[in-house]
Design an enzyme around this catalytic site. Structure first.
Site, PDB file in Angstrom:
ATOM      1  N   TYR A  34       4.947   0.992  -3.293  1.00  0.00           N
ATOM      2  CA  TYR A  34       4.169   0.434  -4.401  1.00  0.00           C
ATOM      3  C   TYR A  34       4.170  -1.104  -4.358  1.00  0.00           C
ATOM      4  O   TYR A  34       3.126  -1.747  -4.448  1.00  0.00           O
ATOM      5  CB  TYR A  34       4.756   0.940  -5.719  1.00  0.00           C
TER       6      TYR A  34
ATOM      7  N   SER B 204       4.737  -3.059  -1.879  1.00  0.00           N
ATOM      8  CA  SER B 204       3.981  -3.558  -0.715  1.00  0.00           C
ATOM      9  C   SER B 204       2.498  -3.643  -1.044  1.00  0.00           C
ATOM     10  O   SER B 204       1.826  -4.613  -0.694  1.00  0.00           O
ATOM     11  CB  SER B 204       4.155  -2.627   0.480  1.00  0.00           C
TER      12      SER B 204
END
Ligand SMILES: NC(=O)c1ccc[n+]([C@@H]2O[C@H](COP(=O)([O-])OP(=O)(O)OC[C@H]3O[C@@H](n4cnc5c(N)ncnc54)[C@H](OP(=O)(O)O)[C@@H]3O)[C@@H](O)[C@H]2O)c1
Ligand SMILES: *[C@@H]1O[C@H](CO)[C@@H](O)[C@H](O)[C@H]1NC(C)=O
Length: 287
Positions: free
Chosen positions: A182, A184
């Protein structure tokens, strides 16, 4: 000396906050009849944004995967005052659906004034175990589709002097355990739309980008994930939705909601070791 500088910076920061937190100029009238596309609008913050746009008398296209739920949200939007409310079911992990949704909105509304990119695919709240397949899928849903839709809608937004609103997170600015995939995707969004914002300004574009840094919001999906693990207070989805719309309408570059996300963004690099210690200790984890 180094410490003194940091203390001074913190004081200046606190002083500036008082100035910063005067409400932005927002004129609800400009949303009457505005042509809006909201993604991830079947539930959560996206659904609440659809209702606010409806109350302001906008023309709305909503999208998510679940057609039946979209149907109900669109009906409710009409009953709340939307000039128009239509929906299109789409899966943002597909190659073609992001473009198809923008085409549908342009066709239904005859152009776009607001593109609000908000959807996210579901992702586990757990330690990274090497699932790069999931990482790739989530990048497609949470990031690539945003880039695709923004580019597709840009010519129409140029014509209407429109706004592009990107819903990101404090996890697009700093890191925390259990949300590698998430986080990233949110860092990718902040990077990509930061660059696009520069380039649009350099091209004297008519379009502004509003990037939203949200903290914990009380949507069902978020509450379910953090229920036993985190004690951070959750803020109401309806208010988050309204703040996002107001920031987009006021053409603000960035929205921070709730207020603490701004302070965290400002001070996060002052004392990295302390920061990481506090973050890690805030979870009840034992190996
Ligand atoms: N809630 C928080 O604490 C929080 C904190 C920081 C930032 N944010 C950001 O705020 C935004 C909204 O969050 P939320 O909590 O409201 O999310 P949510 O309640 O989980 O809603 C996600 C939305 O995305 C749709 N969606 C899921 N997978 C999809 C797919 N493959 N293709 C198309 N649509 C899909 C869902 O509908 P379907 O299932 O019908 O497809 C739903 O409408 C996100 O960008 C999130 O990162 C939230
Ligand atoms: C900005 O909008 C005007 C119409 O209002 C249009 O003529 C102009 O081409 C637009 N600018 C860009 C960069 O598209």
């Amino acid at each position: 000396m180094k410490t003194l500088t940091k203390v001074l910076l913190t004081s200046v920061t606190v002083a500036l906050l008082a100035v910063k937190w005067n409400a932005p100029t927002f004129n609800a009238e400009i949303l009457r009849g505005a042509r809006v596309l909201v993604t991830g609008a079947s539930t959560g913050i996206g659904e609440q944004m659809a209702y606010h746009f409806a109350k302001f008398g906008s023309q709305i296209v909503i999208t998510a995967r679940r057609e039946q739920v979209l149907h109900q949200v669109a009906e409710k939007c009409l009953s709340m005052g939307a000039q128009k409310a239509v929906y299109i079911a789409a899966d943002m992990s597909s190659d073609s659906d992001p473009d198809r949704v923008v085409d549908f909105a342009l066709d239904q509304l005859g152009g776009l004034d607001y593109l609000v990119l908000n959807h996210i695919g579901s992702s586990p709240f757990s330690m990274w175990e090497g699932d790069t397949q999931h990482l790739g899928w989530l990048m497609k849903v949470n990031f690539l589709s945003y880039a695709q839709m923004a580019w597709k809608a840009l010519p129409s937004l140029e014509q209407s002097k429109g706004s592009l609103v990107v819903v990101s997170s404090i996890l697009g600015k700093m890191t925390s355990p259990f949300v590698a995939a998430y986080t990233s995707t949110k860092f990718a969004l902040n990077g990509f739309f930061g660059v696009l914002s520069h380039e649009l300004a350099m091209k004297s574009s008519n379009v502004t980008i509003t990037t939203c840094t949200l903290g914990l919001i009380d949507t069902d999906s978020a509450m379910e994930k953090v229920k036993d693990i985190s004690h951070v207070p959750a803020y109401p989805a309806s208010e988050a939705a309204l703040k996002i719309i107001m920031a987009g309408a006021a053409r603000e570059r960035e929205l921070f909601y709730p207020w603490y996300t701004y302070i965290m963004t400002l001070i996060k690099d002052f004392f990295p070791a302390t920061r990481d210690y506090i973050i890690q200790k805030s979870y009840n984890y034992s190996p």
